[in-house]
Design an enzyme around this catalytic site. Structure first.
Site, mmCIF file in Angstrom:
data_model
loop_
_atom_site.group_PDB
_atom_site.id
_atom_site.type_symbol
_atom_site.label_atom_id
_atom_site.label_comp_id
_atom_site.label_asym_id
_atom_site.label_seq_id
_atom_site.Cartn_x
_atom_site.Cartn_y
_atom_site.Cartn_z
ATOM 1 N N LYS A 136 0.839 -1.205 0.000
ATOM 2 C CA LYS A 136 0.000 0.000 0.000
ATOM 3 C C LYS A 136 0.874 1.256 0.000
ATOM 4 C CE LYS A 136 -3.763 -2.467 2.309
ATOM 5 N NZ LYS A 136 -4.544 -2.750 3.524
ATOM 6 N N GLN A 184 -4.147 -1.649 9.808
ATOM 7 C CA GLN A 184 -4.141 -2.993 9.229
ATOM 8 C C GLN A 184 -4.670 -3.998 10.252
ATOM 9 O OE1 GLN A 184 -3.468 -3.450 5.999
ATOM 10 N NE2 GLN A 184 -3.871 -5.641 6.094
ATOM 11 N N ASP A 223 -10.734 2.803 4.651
ATOM 12 C CA ASP A 223 -11.030 1.359 4.627
ATOM 13 C C ASP A 223 -12.542 1.109 4.663
ATOM 14 O OD1 ASP A 223 -9.069 -0.568 4.332
ATOM 15 O OD2 ASP A 223 -8.314 -0.321 6.381
HETATM 16 N N1 GUN Z 1 -6.849 -7.032 6.707
HETATM 17 C C1 GUN Z 1 -7.279 -7.792 5.678
HETATM 18 N N2 GUN Z 1 -7.828 -7.006 4.715
HETATM 19 C C2 GUN Z 1 -7.738 -5.740 5.164
HETATM 20 C C3 GUN Z 1 -8.126 -4.487 4.614
HETATM 21 O O1 GUN Z 1 -8.694 -4.365 3.516
HETATM 22 N N3 GUN Z 1 -7.861 -3.402 5.381
HETATM 23 C C4 GUN Z 1 -7.261 -3.505 6.596
HETATM 24 N N4 GUN Z 1 -7.062 -2.374 7.284
HETATM 25 N N5 GUN Z 1 -6.891 -4.643 7.132
HETATM 26 C C5 GUN Z 1 -7.132 -5.756 6.407
#
Ligand code: GUN
Length: 295
Positions: A52, A96, A119
């Site tokens: 990311k 995350q 998110d």
């Molecule tokens: N863990 C697994 N998928 C995601 C996601 O799309 N965003 C975040 N913040 N954590 C995750």
């Protein structure tokens, strides 16, 4: 059978965003800035967050990565989120997941300013999404919709079977596919661990979205001829022949299922890159003060 190439589509979206960011900069407007929080040393989470952050740099966004030991207290983490909420230079915040057991994930998500919640996990954004109002849509489901849109796949009136009801993927994608939008307008069946006749339901599906986190769960005998298969799984299987010590496997047994499909996403290179493209789109919208997407 056509492969839905997430790398290609996400590349095109990233190129468009890079042009838009260059325009913002030329107009003296602010550069989009994403803050990512990573707690602990989960290998998969480290890879996702690194990807990311790297993608931000590629298209000209600023990014800040805050890393914490898995011993961080809940209060300390919440304090950092509040600082990011109050920092006018930060447009998007992502924490995350998963977080260590001693930290209340719900509290963490609820602490993120909904206007920076790229998110789309805050209840305010979830509620708006369900109501069909402009909202930040969780990146993986949004990426799946962008993929269907890119390939011009007609989903109207189709039966979509979603396997897995997580808040991150299964539940939101079931809502997005059922809405009166294009893509959308599907009849959706949401399957989960208590679903009794999963195989029969899958065999009725025009679209299968596999989001269970079980490697190669969907086999050839579960998919009808001509189905569209979206594989959300990114499972790590031990593989001594690889330098990393593992190989990636989706939730779909690709070799068996692919010959039966009209379209299928590969793993890797399918939904994964689309998730990042969708996050970057959300961050752009946050930066220009547009609270999420218009549909
Ligand atoms: N863990 C697994 N998928 C995601 C996601 O799309 N965003 C975040 N913040 N954590 C995750």
């Amino acid at each position: 059978m056509q492969i839905l190439d997430g790398k290609l589509v996400s590349g095109a979206i990233k190129e468009q965003l890079a042009l838009k960011v260059a325009e913002l900069k030329a107009q003296g407007k602010k550069t989009p800035h994403l803050a990512a929080i990573l707690v602990g040393n989960n290998g998969a989470s480290e890879t996702y967050v690194a990807s990311k952050v790297k993608s931000c740099a590629e298209i000209g966004y600023n990014s800040t990565l805050l890393r914490f030991e898995d011993t961080i207290s809940e209060k300390h983490l919440l304090d950092h989120i509040n600082m990011l909420n109050e920092n006018p230079d930060i447009d998007g915040i992502l924490v995350q997941l998963p977080l260590p057991k001693h930290i209340n994930e719900e509290l963490v998500i609820n602490t993120i300013d909904p206007s920076k919640d790229v998110d789309g996990f805050h209840p305010m954004n979830v509620g708006k999404m369900v109501s069909g109002l402009p909202a930040f849509i969780p990146a993986t489901p949004y990426g799946i919709m962008l993929m269907l849109e890119h390939y011009g796949i007609d989903t109207k009136g189709k039966h979509a079977v979603v396997i897995g009801r997580s808040h991150i993927v299964g539940t939101p994608v079931s809502i997005l596919l059922s809405r009166n939008t294009n893509p959308g307008n599907c009849t959706v069946t949401l399957c989960h661990s208590h679903t009794k006749n999963l195989k029969e339901l899958c065999l009725q599906a025009d679209i299968v979205v596999a989001a269970i986190g079980r490697p190669e769960f969907v086999t050839g005998d579960m998919v009808k001829e001509g189905a569209i298969v979206i594989d959300v799984g990114i499972n790590r299987l031990p593989d001594a022949s690889k330098k990393s010590g593992f190989r990636l496997a989706g939730d779909v047994k690709f070799d068996e299922v692919a010959p039966r499909c009209s379209y299928i996403t590969p793993v890797p290179g399918g939904v994964g890159p689309m998730t990042i493209a969708a996050l970057l789109k959300n961050t752009y919208h946050a930066a220009i003060g547009q609270k999420g997407n218009q549909n």
